[in-house]
Motif scaffolding. Sequence first.
Motif, PDB file in Angstrom:
ATOM      1  N   GLU A  41     -44.684 -12.130   4.232  1.00 46.31           N
ATOM      2  CA  GLU A  41     -44.567 -13.481   4.782  1.00 46.31           C
ATOM      3  C   GLU A  41     -44.366 -13.451   6.299  1.00 46.31           C
ATOM      4  OE1 GLU A  41     -44.588 -16.714   3.283  1.00 46.31           O
ATOM      5  OE2 GLU A  41     -45.630 -15.498   1.786  1.00 46.31           O
ATOM      6  N   LEU A  42     -43.618 -12.479   6.767  1.00 49.00           N
ATOM      7  CA  LEU A  42     -43.368 -12.350   8.196  1.00 49.00           C
ATOM      8  C   LEU A  42     -44.670 -12.196   8.971  1.00 49.00           C
ATOM      9  CD1 LEU A  42     -41.364 -11.834  10.597  1.00 49.00           C
ATOM     10  CD2 LEU A  42     -41.597  -9.415  10.043  1.00 49.00           C
ATOM     11  N   PHE A  43     -45.497 -11.286   8.562  1.00 50.67           N
ATOM     12  CA  PHE A  43     -46.714 -11.029   9.310  1.00 50.67           C
ATOM     13  C   PHE A  43     -47.747 -12.131   9.135  1.00 50.67           C
ATOM     14  CE2 PHE A  43     -44.847  -6.748   8.902  1.00 50.67           C
ATOM     15  CZ  PHE A  43     -44.651  -6.533  10.258  1.00 50.67           C
ATOM     16  N   ARG A 131     -36.030 -23.687   2.281  1.00 51.86           N
ATOM     17  CA  ARG A 131     -37.192 -23.547   1.373  1.00 51.86           C
ATOM     18  C   ARG A 131     -37.559 -24.880   0.736  1.00 51.86           C
ATOM     19  NH1 ARG A 131     -37.189 -19.743  -4.086  1.00 51.86           N
ATOM     20  NH2 ARG A 131     -39.365 -20.087  -4.683  1.00 51.86           N
ATOM     21  N   THR A 132     -36.549 -25.596   0.273  1.00 53.20           N
ATOM     22  CA  THR A 132     -36.780 -26.890  -0.372  1.00 53.20           C
ATOM     23  C   THR A 132     -37.361 -27.891   0.615  1.00 53.20           C
ATOM     24  OG1 THR A 132     -34.936 -26.479  -1.880  1.00 53.20           O
ATOM     25  CG2 THR A 132     -35.662 -28.763  -1.635  1.00 53.20           C
ATOM     26  N   SER A 162     -39.802 -19.491   4.175  1.00 48.36           N
ATOM     27  CA  SER A 162     -39.860 -20.818   4.803  1.00 48.36           C
ATOM     28  C   SER A 162     -39.153 -20.829   6.155  1.00 48.36           C
ATOM     29  CB  SER A 162     -39.228 -21.867   3.878  1.00 48.36           C
ATOM     30  OG  SER A 162     -40.013 -22.053   2.719  1.00 48.36           O
ATOM     31  N   ALA A 163     -38.168 -19.951   6.343  1.00 47.16           N
ATOM     32  CA  ALA A 163     -37.473 -19.873   7.636  1.00 47.16           C
ATOM     33  C   ALA A 163     -38.410 -19.444   8.755  1.00 47.16           C
ATOM     34  CB  ALA A 163     -36.295 -18.900   7.542  1.00 47.16           C
ATOM     35  N   LEU A 166     -40.614 -23.483   8.942  1.00 46.84           N
ATOM     36  CA  LEU A 166     -40.043 -24.817   9.102  1.00 46.84           C
ATOM     37  C   LEU A 166     -39.381 -24.963  10.468  1.00 46.84           C
ATOM     38  CD1 LEU A 166     -39.449 -27.500   7.420  1.00 46.84           C
ATOM     39  CD2 LEU A 166     -37.117 -26.595   7.243  1.00 46.84           C
ATOM     40  N   PRO A 167     -39.728 -25.966  11.269  1.00 51.28           N
ATOM     41  CA  PRO A 167     -39.043 -26.175  12.556  1.00 51.28           C
ATOM     42  C   PRO A 167     -37.554 -26.419  12.328  1.00 51.28           C
ATOM     43  CG  PRO A 167     -41.068 -27.456  12.454  1.00 51.28           C
ATOM     44  CD  PRO A 167     -40.828 -26.932  11.066  1.00 51.28           C
ATOM     45  N   PHE A 168     -36.721 -25.814  13.166  1.00 53.33           N
ATOM     46  CA  PHE A 168     -35.285 -26.027  13.040  1.00 53.33           C
ATOM     47  C   PHE A 168     -34.631 -25.829  14.401  1.00 53.33           C
ATOM     48  CE2 PHE A 168     -35.351 -21.459  12.973  1.00 53.33           C
ATOM     49  CZ  PHE A 168     -34.142 -21.081  13.526  1.00 53.33           C
ATOM     50  N   ILE A 169     -33.382 -26.295  14.478  1.00 53.60           N
ATOM     51  CA  ILE A 169     -32.614 -26.114  15.709  1.00 53.60           C
ATOM     52  C   ILE A 169     -31.141 -25.975  15.359  1.00 53.60           C
ATOM     53  CG2 ILE A 169     -32.313 -28.603  16.094  1.00 53.60           C
ATOM     54  CD1 ILE A 169     -32.636 -28.004  19.111  1.00 53.60           C
TER      55      ILE A 169
END
Length: 254
Positions: A41-43, A131-132, A162-163, A166-169
């Motif tokens: 998933e990383l790559f 993830r959800t 998902s991390a 998914l945009p996050f801050i």
Amino acid sequence: MEIVSSRKNENVRIIRSLIREKNMRDERGAFAVEGDHLCGELFRSGLKAMLAAYTQKAAAKYPRTFGLLIEAADLSICITNELAEYISDTKSPQGLFAIAEKRAEGLAEDARRIVVLDGVQDPGNVGTVIRTAEAFGIDGAVLLSGCADIWSPKSLRASMGSAFRLPFINCAAAELRGLLNGFTVYGAMLDDTAKRLGEVKFPEKTAIVIGSEGGGISPDVVEICDEKIYIPIKGAESLNAAVAASVLLWELSK
């Protein structure tokens, strides 16, 4: 092919430290993942890989992911099975590891649906909510001070990749109102003034706050909430934070 077997090897030391120490992840702006699924998933996510480590057994068992590791990483090393066990924080390591740069934090300008985690300390819950949120088409996540590190191995495993997307801050509670300017903020809590889930029509721009496992939403964040909302349940006293988030985000996605 040289096989690294020493625990004193610098690359081995770095991978192990990134898996175990948040301070190291913060200092280097990097994190480590392990296992066939997360390395793959990383790559596929396009994040920059700086180092890959693998065992001969893993290279044979997971040839597709192994190929991605070798092709994409700046440097790759072969390690013994004993070193894989030393590096890993799982009971049965698969023998694949990678170090990557953290991606830039931020929310999209056109974000309309946001989940806010307030002091959610269990990394499994943080990863599951991420993830959800991606699964239900939520536009991003805000992690307030006190939340588990999204880049910790347990959070990453729970997020199932998902991390990486998914945009996050991360931000302090004092910054939340400015960050969510224009949003209607709903706090998930049991309160006499709370509205019942299922009877609420969410505005176009909505943020839902999920509180900590033990204390719920902190007083400072409660003050920021425009509305309160609760999930009607029978029998059980409460729901796990990640389960509650799943129910709320499913309703928000509708």
